[in-house]
Design a protein around this motif. Structure first.
Motif, PDB file in Angstrom:
ATOM      1  N   PRO A   1       9.746  -3.971  -6.579  1.00 48.66           N
ATOM      2  CA  PRO A   1       8.474  -3.282  -6.383  1.00 48.66           C
ATOM      3  C   PRO A   1       7.492  -3.549  -7.531  1.00 48.66           C
ATOM      4  CG  PRO A   1      10.276  -1.818  -5.833  1.00 48.66           C
ATOM      5  CD  PRO A   1      10.893  -3.066  -6.400  1.00 48.66           C
TER       6      PRO A   1
ATOM      7  N   LEU B   1      -5.758   1.596  -3.948  1.00 48.21           N
ATOM      8  CA  LEU B   1      -4.528   2.035  -3.287  1.00 48.21           C
ATOM      9  C   LEU B   1      -3.735   3.006  -4.160  1.00 48.21           C
ATOM     10  CD1 LEU B   1      -3.289  -1.307  -1.686  1.00 48.21           C
ATOM     11  CD2 LEU B   1      -4.207   0.673  -0.496  1.00 48.21           C
ATOM     12  N   GLY B   2      -4.163   3.182  -5.406  1.00 51.96           N
ATOM     13  CA  GLY B   2      -3.504   4.165  -6.254  1.00 51.96           C
ATOM     14  C   GLY B   2      -2.586   3.581  -7.317  1.00 51.96           C
ATOM     15  N   PHE B   3      -2.646   2.260  -7.525  1.00 55.63           N
ATOM     16  CA  PHE B   3      -1.813   1.677  -8.569  1.00 55.63           C
ATOM     17  C   PHE B   3      -2.507   1.769  -9.926  1.00 55.63           C
ATOM     18  CE2 PHE B   3      -0.081  -0.385  -4.821  1.00 55.63           C
ATOM     19  CZ  PHE B   3       1.276  -0.392  -5.081  1.00 55.63           C
ATOM     20  N   PRO B   4      -1.822   2.321 -10.925  1.00 60.25           N
ATOM     21  CA  PRO B   4      -2.397   2.322 -12.287  1.00 60.25           C
ATOM     22  C   PRO B   4      -2.311   0.914 -12.865  1.00 60.25           C
ATOM     23  CG  PRO B   4      -0.236   3.352 -12.308  1.00 60.25           C
ATOM     24  CD  PRO B   4      -0.512   2.974 -10.874  1.00 60.25           C
TER      25      PRO B   4
ATOM     26  N   MET C   1      -5.961  -2.877  -5.473  1.00 53.25           N
ATOM     27  CA  MET C   1      -4.765  -2.214  -5.988  1.00 53.25           C
ATOM     28  C   MET C   1      -5.111  -0.860  -6.593  1.00 53.25           C
ATOM     29  SD  MET C   1      -2.037  -3.858  -5.328  1.00 53.25           S
ATOM     30  CE  MET C   1      -0.728  -3.493  -6.494  1.00 53.25           C
TER      31      MET C   1
ATOM     32  N   ALA D   1       0.840  -1.204   0.000  1.00 52.85           N
ATOM     33  CA  ALA D   1       0.000   0.000   0.000  1.00 52.85           C
ATOM     34  C   ALA D   1       0.871   1.248   0.000  1.00 52.85           C
ATOM     35  CB  ALA D   1      -0.929  -0.007   1.212  1.00 52.85           C
TER      36      ALA D   1
ATOM     37  N   GLN E   1       3.904   1.476  -1.036  1.00 49.17           N
ATOM     38  CA  GLN E   1       4.672   1.536  -2.287  1.00 49.17           C
ATOM     39  C   GLN E   1       3.956   2.337  -3.368  1.00 49.17           C
ATOM     40  OE1 GLN E   1       6.040  -2.341  -3.875  1.00 49.17           O
ATOM     41  NE2 GLN E   1       5.459  -1.540  -5.872  1.00 49.17           N
ATOM     42  N   SER E   2       2.616   2.366  -3.292  1.00 45.08           N
ATOM     43  CA  SER E   2       1.850   3.059  -4.331  1.00 45.08           C
ATOM     44  C   SER E   2       2.215   4.538  -4.413  1.00 45.08           C
ATOM     45  CB  SER E   2       0.359   2.898  -4.064  1.00 45.08           C
ATOM     46  OG  SER E   2       0.016   3.570  -2.866  1.00 45.08           O
ATOM     47  N   ARG E   3       2.768   5.107  -3.320  1.00 46.35           N
ATOM     48  CA  ARG E   3       3.120   6.539  -3.311  1.00 46.35           C
ATOM     49  C   ARG E   3       4.531   6.770  -3.802  1.00 46.35           C
ATOM     50  NH1 ARG E   3      -1.948   8.178  -2.648  1.00 46.35           N
ATOM     51  NH2 ARG E   3      -2.402   6.007  -3.095  1.00 46.35           N
TER      52      ARG E   3
ATOM     53  N   TYR F   1       0.512  -1.240 -15.351  1.00 45.71           N
ATOM     54  CA  TYR F   1       1.336  -2.350 -14.856  1.00 45.71           C
ATOM     55  C   TYR F   1       1.123  -3.600 -15.702  1.00 45.71           C
ATOM     56  CZ  TYR F   1       3.147  -0.117 -10.665  1.00 45.71           C
ATOM     57  OH  TYR F   1       3.833   0.698  -9.808  1.00 45.71           O
TER      58      TYR F   1
END
Lengths: 250, 320
Positions: B183, B201-204, B198, A104, A106-108, B208
């Motif tokens: 990562p 949580l802000g992951f594009p 995901m 979580a 890592q997303s930043r 990816y």
């Protein structure tokens, strides 16, 4: 009163003929815990999903610090500072507790795209994860599988993951559901602490917790806002008494 | 050294010493298996680690193979390093373009759409003259491996090819292991486990997946280049849907999402095929039956069987 960070107006979402959310207006301010009440099916979770981007509105606007975000996908809203937790625990059960929080965090991190380094040794995301787990009261046993945690601990992890993204706005969908008394008290204390520095929207059925925590309460019925104001006003409102509190539905 | 590395290293040693036996047929067969193992490893990045079941991975394998064939002049050798780099790049670009379209779908639709795109590639090579049509095309002169005048190996010598392929297999394996711990790799695992979370949580997630699809395509191109360099021949069958199914079967048989699974699957499927086709003309029936039995009794594939045996021997499971 300060300007709202997150503000929705005329927010509507239809599923076929049913308007799960019907012209809802709501404003969240920093330092304010805004509770959302209403019987089951009132549209509380739909509203959270609309604000987080998990659902797209049929019509209406959502502004984050003045910018329209109603059409942005959830990941872009998250990066703008909106964090959400889920009513039904939504963690990575196969990962360790720590890895849930670390991922979580890592997303930043711009290095989230790196393919050469060892993610588990990344100091930045590790530190953020540790801090978030500490805040949520999950310091111990973080090398356990998340799926093996007790229900209450999973709820804590759910919150820790949101905190690891360091959001300004927290949308929390029933964080106390299914928690024991002790865990519940700890979560209430955490929410109180977070409320000082965040804008929080809290959906919760635990009335004691809601009236103890909330600076402002919005009551929804059938997808519409019935009443919105300080706790005292809600407690005194006859409409709320009639439509909701009197039913004993919560 | 951790004990879990012992068995793989022993297997590696065995494979490395195998050409000393002098059994040329089996040296070439093993070379082919190792090429398929690289191909299967590239697919497992999608199937096992990202949760994308591609049924069209042969397209990029074929593009890599055809890149070498088309770059090779009729009576001269193509340069190994330049053609290899180009094969990887072209395959990766093809995967990138296809990925932009197919990654909008999921589940069974994703399987079908990847298959459809692979069929387009197949018919381009089958029905037009770019690559010699259905007859395919020869690589008349094997690629030239020289670097600055020094030639480390010769693609006309099967044992040399064997060690080149083995080295590539080890490199690709180590590279992917590293990627999976990075990562980026952790994000892919998160996407496989829970895509919605995901995104929240802000992951594009789309970006990816596209990166993974492109990377897997490039590595498949590498395997394809090796196939063309080894066999000296390419034809459209390399990118047929049989080939896509074959490599998918290797991944599933070996255990998707396990480090050694795809390699084990490549060996198991090819050797079963060889075994049954020498014993009987109805080899497909027996191969099919054994696949059904393996999947039935080892739902996680061979890789999970290894883990289970290890856990019962040494106690305590170690999970990824």
């Amino acid at each position: 009163m300060s300007d709202p960070i997150l503000e929705a107006a005329g927010l509507t979402r239809r599923f076929g003929g049913l308007a799960a959310c019907d012209g809802v207006a709501i404003a969240l301010r920093r330092g304010e815990l805004h509770a959302l009440l209403g019987p089951n099916g009132a549209g509380k979770s739909t509203l959270i999903n609309l604000l987080s981007g998990d659902l797209k509105p049929t019509s209406g606007s959502i502004r984050m610090k003045g910018e329209e975000i109603a059409q942005l996908p959830p990941e872009r809203r998250s990066l703008r500072g909106i964090g959400r937790s889920y009513q039904k625990t939504n963690i990575f059960g196969g990962f360790t507790v720590f890895e849930n929080a670390r991922l979580a965090a890592q997303s930043r991190d711009p290095r989230s795209w790196a393919i050469g380094s060892d993610a588990g040794r990344d100091p930045v995301s590790r530190e953020r994860a540790q801090r978030a787990l500490g805040l949520a009261g999950l310091d111990a046993g973080t090398e356990r599988k998340a799926g093996a945690l007790s229900h209450g601990e999973q709820r804590q992890l759910e919150i820790a993951m949101v905190l690891a993204t360091e959001p300004e706005v927290l949308l929390l969908d029933e964080p106390l559901a299914g928690m024991g008394a002790e865990e519940s008290a700890r979560m209430v204390a955490l929410l109180k602490r977070l409320a000082g520095t965040h804008a929080i929207l809290l959906v919760e059925h635990d009335m004691d917790a809601v009236f103890a925590l909330a600076d402002r309460i919005t009551v929804m019925v059938n997808g519409q806002v019935l009443e919105s104001g300080p706790p005292a006003q809600i407690r005194a409102s006859e409409r709320v008494q009639r439509a909701y509190l009197g039913h004993g539905d919560g | 050294m951790p004990r879990r590395h012992l068995a793989p290293l022993a297997a590696l040693l065995l494979v490395a010493l195998f050409p000393l036996s002098g059994a040329t047929f089996y040296v070439e067969l093993t070379t082919k298996i190792m090429i398929m193992a690289i191909f299967a490893l590239s697919l497992d990045l999608l199937v096992g680690w990202t949760g994308l079941v591609s049924f069209g991975h042969a397209a990029y394998f074929g593009v890599g193979a055809y890149t070498l064939a088309l770059l090779s002049p009729k009576a001269a050798a193509a340069g190994m390093w330049s053609s290899l780099a180009l094969a990887i790049a072209v395959a990766a670009v093809c995967a990138l373009v296809v990925g932009i379209f197919v990654l909008r779908t999921r589940g069974i639709y994703f399987i079908m759409v990847t298959l459809a795109f692979a069929q387009m590639f197949y018919f381009v090579f089958h029905d037009t003259d770019v690559g010699g049509g259905s007859d395919g095309r020869y690589v008349n002169v094997k690629p030239d491996a020289s670097i600055l005048g020094f030639t480390p190996f010769d693609f006309d010598r099967p044992v040399h090819v064997y060690y080149v392929v083995l080295a590539m297999l080890v490199l690709v394996f180590l590279f992917l292991q590293r990627v999976l711990r990075s990562p980026f790799g952790r994000a892919l695992s998160g996407i496989r486990a829970n895509e919605q979370r995901m995104r929240a949580l802000g992951f594009p997630v789309m970006a990816y997946k596209l990166a993974a699809f492109t990377l897997a395509g490039g590595l498949a191109g590498l395997a394809g280049w090796l196939l063309a360099a080894q066999s000296g021949f390419v034809n459209p069958e390399i990118l047929s849907w049989h080939q896509s199914g074959n490599v998918l079967l290797m991944v599933i048989l070996g255990g998707a999402g396990t480090p050694y699974g795809p390699i084990a699957g490549a060996f198991a499927l090819t050797l079963l095929h060889e075994l049954f086709s020498t014993l009987t003309t109805h080899w497909q029936l027996w191969l099919g039956i054994s696949i059904v039995l393996i999947v039935l009794f080892m739902p996680g594939g061979l890789g999970h069987l290894v883990r289970r045996v290890r856990a019962s021997l040494f106690g305590g499971g170690r999970d990824v």
